[in-house]
Design a protein around this motif. Structure first.
Motif, mmCIF file in Angstrom:
data_model
loop_
_atom_site.group_PDB
_atom_site.id
_atom_site.type_symbol
_atom_site.label_atom_id
_atom_site.label_comp_id
_atom_site.label_asym_id
_atom_site.label_seq_id
_atom_site.Cartn_x
_atom_site.Cartn_y
_atom_site.Cartn_z
ATOM 1 N N THR A 129 40.119 49.558 50.547
ATOM 2 C CA THR A 129 38.800 50.139 50.806
ATOM 3 C C THR A 129 38.006 49.933 52.025
ATOM 4 O OG1 THR A 129 37.539 48.663 49.381
ATOM 5 C CG2 THR A 129 38.280 50.679 48.276
ATOM 6 N N ASP A 285 47.747 58.461 51.066
ATOM 7 C CA ASP A 285 46.158 58.838 51.221
ATOM 8 C C ASP A 285 45.315 58.761 50.107
ATOM 9 O OD1 ASP A 285 48.012 61.641 53.155
ATOM 10 O OD2 ASP A 285 47.495 59.590 53.675
ATOM 11 N N TYR A 286 45.653 58.729 48.964
ATOM 12 C CA TYR A 286 44.613 58.697 47.837
ATOM 13 C C TYR A 286 44.394 57.148 47.314
ATOM 14 C CZ TYR A 286 46.316 63.331 48.236
ATOM 15 O OH TYR A 286 46.757 64.654 48.837
ATOM 16 N N ALA A 288 42.704 54.468 48.647
ATOM 17 C CA ALA A 288 41.354 54.376 48.596
ATOM 18 C C ALA A 288 40.709 54.976 47.669
ATOM 19 C CB ALA A 288 40.991 54.402 50.117
ATOM 20 N N ASP A 289 40.835 56.264 47.556
ATOM 21 C CA ASP A 289 39.886 56.924 46.364
ATOM 22 C C ASP A 289 40.275 56.467 45.121
ATOM 23 O OD1 ASP A 289 40.322 59.806 48.416
ATOM 24 O OD2 ASP A 289 39.187 58.197 48.638
ATOM 25 N N LYS B 13 34.419 66.549 52.839
ATOM 26 C CA LYS B 13 35.384 65.461 51.949
ATOM 27 C C LYS B 13 34.660 65.884 50.834
ATOM 28 C CE LYS B 13 37.633 61.922 50.168
ATOM 29 N NZ LYS B 13 38.943 61.962 50.216
ATOM 30 N N LYS B 84 34.127 56.052 56.860
ATOM 31 C CA LYS B 84 35.424 55.876 56.164
ATOM 32 C C LYS B 84 36.501 56.716 56.477
ATOM 33 C CE LYS B 84 34.969 53.094 52.141
ATOM 34 N NZ LYS B 84 33.757 52.973 51.022
ATOM 35 N N THR B 90 40.129 56.922 54.109
ATOM 36 C CA THR B 90 40.226 57.971 53.148
ATOM 37 C C THR B 90 40.397 59.154 54.000
ATOM 38 O OG1 THR B 90 39.261 59.029 51.202
ATOM 39 C CG2 THR B 90 37.644 58.583 52.947
ATOM 40 N N LYS B 91 40.892 60.316 53.392
ATOM 41 C CA LYS B 91 41.276 61.433 53.937
ATOM 42 C C LYS B 91 40.489 62.350 53.916
ATOM 43 C CE LYS B 91 45.880 61.480 55.853
ATOM 44 N NZ LYS B 91 46.202 62.167 57.004
#
Lengths: 291, 260
Positions: A129, A285-286, A288-289, B13, B84, B90-91
């Protein structure tokens, strides 16, 4: 007038050739060539994280490096009592301890690599993160870290072979490609599990149980010649069967490995790695989310 | 030919509300699949018919080399999310950003620190994770150590450090990042006044060497001293992109209006 035009054009060319990397940030996945380029760029991070994990592990523990030996050793002792003495599994004339250990050492590596890899993303939640680096590095480090233990356990195996007077033959030359196959299979499975564990947290919980089952379905404690002829093809579909038997064949005499199961192992290992790489990339890509 | 180092167009986002961040298990996933046909019949209560929130929407701006820009806004305005995305953690959901040059991000100090390792080892570890080469770290090692003030404890595991020492060490490493672009997110709030002064001075020096910097801070004095341009964000959108005095004035006006 002409001079300034030439000057500005020269400057434009010079600037375009500036060594600053250009990065495009967009919703779609990064291109494969950019991804591979970055892996090379961050290669020093791989060594550093590997060094850190190994240092931490051996610094904190009382018994340190011997832990790498204890697990295969104790499992071998139990197997020896059960399958070597009580049940008396046919070992092609080899002493059972060596017979079992020759497959237990690569097996322990596989389970260890898988375990470290499955939890590596969650474990590095703070890094995921806060910092960018190609996330593939984390499972890669996990698999390499387990390889260090493997090398130590391998020394134990050689010592045991020496004790029992078992001498290897030219088959030993096939050991490096077999090790490579083992690492490839572990990395492929590890990539799948690492990404899956992030989404579904109970993968980590299911892992010990699954590997335990797999252990009994793989010719580690017993030779695959024990399996009845009719079931042998199905049995060989286990991708690890070929690798484990291959190890045994490389180290001991009178050990056989069927070409079929070895071929399955190679195909499955490569398929795991390639599919694991693309699956991991699709989920990356996901991370960190979701972490 | 332009000399923009950061070009952002229409960045957005979106987050899903109520998304159980990763703690889904297989049973939960199976339950979800079984429930789905029943949702249409409205037999099973639907949590929220509009489950998305846009943390950023239609953000566009450009930075030239050497620009020092401040990001200002209330909590939840989207400042950290923007950093970020630029730091590639993050994308974005939509839009794009083109960045020329390597990015170093100070999003939270101490990334990569491990309590069992010594100060010296953590400097190398954290520096490499942030993107410095080992050669670069070695070259600046003495400066980093003297900046952090932990010379005496360099060979002690940092678990024995006080939180202030840890913060100073972490910031010392991050402050010597030699990337062309720096993203700084609210890292100064935990520092005491003396160290904060050192950090601001160091950042000012870095800015003067021509690096491009984006800073998020709630402290107006930090923005006023370091930046010459500021972006005001509110509810994920750019409210204003102007010089620092003008943006600060608008920010304080909005603040006062919201409070009344």
């Amino acid at each position: 007038m002409q001079e300034s035009k030439v000057l500005s054009q020269t400057l434009a060319v010079a600037f375009e050739q500036a060594p600053w990397p250009e990065t495009l940030i967009q919703p779609a996945r990064d291109g494969l060539s950019q991804y591979v380029r970055e892996l090379r760029q961050y290669s020093s991070l791989i060594y550093l994280l590997l060094w850190r994990d190994i240092k931490l592990r051996y610094q904190q523990t009382l018994i340190g490096a011997t832990w790498a030996i204890l697990q295969p050793l104790f499992t071998m002792i139990i197997f020896n009592v059960l399958f070597g003495r009580l049940v008396k599994v046919p070992t092609g004339g080899q002493p059972y301890p060596v017979f079992a250990l020759s497959a237990l050492v690569p097996w322990t590596y596989f389970v260890h690599a898988l375990t470290l890899s499955t939890k590596c993303l969650l474990q590095h939640h703070d890094l995921l993160t806060k910092v960018y680096f190609p996330r593939l590095i984390l499972p890669l480090v996990a698999v390499l870290e387990a390889a260090v233990d493997f090398l130590i356990a391998f020394v134990l195996l050689l010592l045991m072979m020496l004790c029992y007077g078992v001498a290897p033959n030219w088959h030993l030359l096939m050991l490096p490609p077999l090790v490579l196959l083992l690492v490839i299979t572990a990395l492929g499975a590890g990539l799948w599990l690492a990404a899956l564990n992030l989404k579904y947290r109970d993968v980590m919980n299911a892992l010990p149980f699954m590997t335990q089952l797999l252990l009994f379905m793989t010719p580690v404690a017993y030779p695959s010649s024990l399996i009845p002829e009719a079931w042998r093809t199905v049995y060989a579909l286990n991708p690890l069967a070929g690798v484990m038997e291959g190890f045994r064949w490389a180290l001991l005499e009178n050990a056989e490995v069927s070409g079929f199961s070895l071929a399955i192992s190679i195909l499955a290992g490569v398929a795991l790695l390639v599919s694991g790489f693309f699956f991991f990339r699709s989920q990356e890509d996901y991370f960190a989310d979701e972490v | 030919m332009n000399d923009f180092v950061i070009e952002i167009e229409g960045l957005g986002k979106r987050f899903k509300l109520g998304q159980r961040r990763g703690s889904v298990n297989l049973r939960g996933a199976l339950e979800g699949i079984l429930r789905r046909p029943f949702r249409h019949l409205k037999l099973v209560p639907e949590p929220n018919s509009n489950p998305y929130v846009w943390a950023l929407k239609e953000v566009s701006f450009s930075l030239r080399q050497g620009d020092v820009m401040g990001l200002i806004g209330g909590n939840g305005a989207g400042k950290s999310v923007l950093l970020k995305i630029l730091a590639r953690i993050t994308k974005p959901t939509e839009g794009r950003a083109l960045v020329r040059g390597r990015i170093g991000a100070m999003l939270e100090v101490g990334a990569g620190f491990h309590p069992e390792l010594t100060g010296r080892e953590n400097i190398y570890l954290s520096g490499t994770i942030l993107g410095m080469s080992p050669a670069s770290i070695s070259r600046q090692f003495d400066e980093i150590v003297s900046f952090s003030g932990v010379e005496r404890f360099l060979y002690t595991p940092i678990k024995h450090y006080s939180s202030g020492m840890r913060m100073r060490l972490a910031f010392a490493v991050a402050a010597h990042l030699d990337t062309q672009i720096l993203l700084v997110d609210e890292v100064l709030s935990v520092a005491d006044d003396a160290f904060r002064e050192m950090c601001i001075t160091k950042l000012k020096q870095t800015a003067e060497t021509g690096k491009t910097i984006m800073i998020v801070s709630h402290d107006p004095s930090v923005i006023e001293r370091l930046c010459h341009r500021a972006l005001l964000l509110a509810n994920g959108r750019v409210m204003m992109d102007d010089t620092v005095p003008r943006v600060m004035r608008k920010y304080l006006e909005e603040d006062k209006r919201a409070a009344s």
